[in-house]
Design a protein around this motif. Structure first.
Motif, short mmCIF file in Angstrom:
data_model
loop_
_atom_site.label_atom_id
_atom_site.label_comp_id
_atom_site.label_asym_id
_atom_site.label_seq_id
_atom_site.Cartn_x
_atom_site.Cartn_y
_atom_site.Cartn_z
N SER A 71 0.82 -1.21 0.00
CA SER A 71 0.00 0.00 0.00
C SER A 71 0.85 1.26 0.00
CB SER A 71 -0.95 -0.01 1.19
OG SER A 71 -0.22 0.06 2.39
N ASP A 121 -6.27 4.32 -3.35
CA ASP A 121 -6.05 2.89 -3.58
C ASP A 121 -5.51 2.18 -2.34
OD1 ASP A 121 -6.90 3.09 -6.19
OD2 ASP A 121 -4.88 3.32 -7.01
N ARG A 122 -4.86 2.90 -1.46
CA ARG A 122 -4.20 2.27 -0.30
C ARG A 122 -5.17 1.56 0.63
NH1 ARG A 122 0.77 6.28 1.16
NH2 ARG A 122 1.19 6.77 -1.00
N GLN A 168 -7.73 -0.11 -0.32
CA GLN A 168 -8.34 -1.23 -1.03
C GLN A 168 -7.56 -2.52 -0.76
OE1 GLN A 168 -11.21 -0.69 -2.75
NE2 GLN A 168 -11.00 1.39 -1.97
N ILE A 197 -5.56 -5.94 -1.59
CA ILE A 197 -4.61 -6.33 -2.63
C ILE A 197 -4.97 -7.75 -3.08
CG2 ILE A 197 -2.21 -6.83 -3.17
CD1 ILE A 197 -1.56 -4.82 -0.85
N HIS A 198 -5.09 -7.93 -4.38
CA HIS A 198 -5.42 -9.23 -4.94
C HIS A 198 -4.25 -9.70 -5.81
CE1 HIS A 198 -9.65 -8.96 -3.76
NE2 HIS A 198 -9.54 -7.68 -4.05
N GLN A 239 -4.86 -3.49 -6.87
CA GLN A 239 -5.22 -2.81 -5.64
C GLN A 239 -5.88 -1.50 -6.04
OE1 GLN A 239 -2.18 -1.22 -3.03
NE2 GLN A 239 -3.49 -1.57 -1.25
#
Length: 180
Positions: free
Chosen positions: A21, A28-29, A31, A33-34, A59
């Motif tokens: 992040s 975005d941070r 969200q 992470i995939h 992300q």
């Protein structure tokens, strides 16, 4: 029994991914992470995670793809270098809410998380709001949105390109300033 063997791997993976992040945009941070890949290996002691086989990392608005992605982290657990290799490796992220997505390609993409810098090597290309930059090596500052392009000296290239190619789009003028 299987959970006991995979739990340390999952905990170490969480430590590595939690640090990603730091290089995502503020929106975005927050969200998740995939990461999708065919294979994953984590060496927690060395601070290295390697993903192989059609790797896709997302992300928020950020996306990175490659055939192999290696993440190294510092002794404090922060992401240090994120290296994606593919034909072509790919990066995209929306820099601001009202701005188009920035796209970047290269045979090798190195993301220096602590410096907010991406280095694209071999078949390097950045597309930002209709403007393009292409060359052997491109260094892209994701915060300032500044591109430096040049030769990839000392690097074996699949597509040598002795010159830089840039296209800069004209700025749109308000209707009152347009020629009759």
């Amino acid at each position: 029994m299987r959970l006991v063997k995979t739990l340390p791997f999952l905990l170490g993976l969480g430590t590595v991914l939690g640090s990603v992040s730091a290089w995502a945009l503020p929106t975005d941070r927050d969200q998740p992470i995939h990461i999708q890949s065919d294979d994953a290996q984590l060496d927690d002691k060395q601070g290295i995670a390697t993903y192989k086989g059609n790797v896709i990392i997302t992300q928020g608005t950020m996306k990175i793809t490659g055939n192999t992605v290696t993440i190294t982290r510092t002794s404090t657990g922060e992401i240090n270098v994120f290296t994606s290799v593919g034909n072509l490796a790919y990066y995209e992220q929306k820099p601001e809410l009202n701005k188009p997505i920035v796209q970047a390609y290269g045979v090798t993409i190195q993301y220096f998380a602590l410096d907010n810098k991406i280095v694209l090597i071999d078949k390097a290309k950045v597309i930002n709001d209709g403007n393009t930059s292409e060359g052997e090596k491109i260094i892209y500052d994701t915060v300032r949105q500044v591109v430096n392009a040049g030769r990839a000296n000392g690097t074996k290239l699949t597509a040598p390109r002795p010159r830089i190619d840039m296209v800069i789009q004209p700025k749109s003028k308000p209707d009152a300033q347009k020629a009759p």
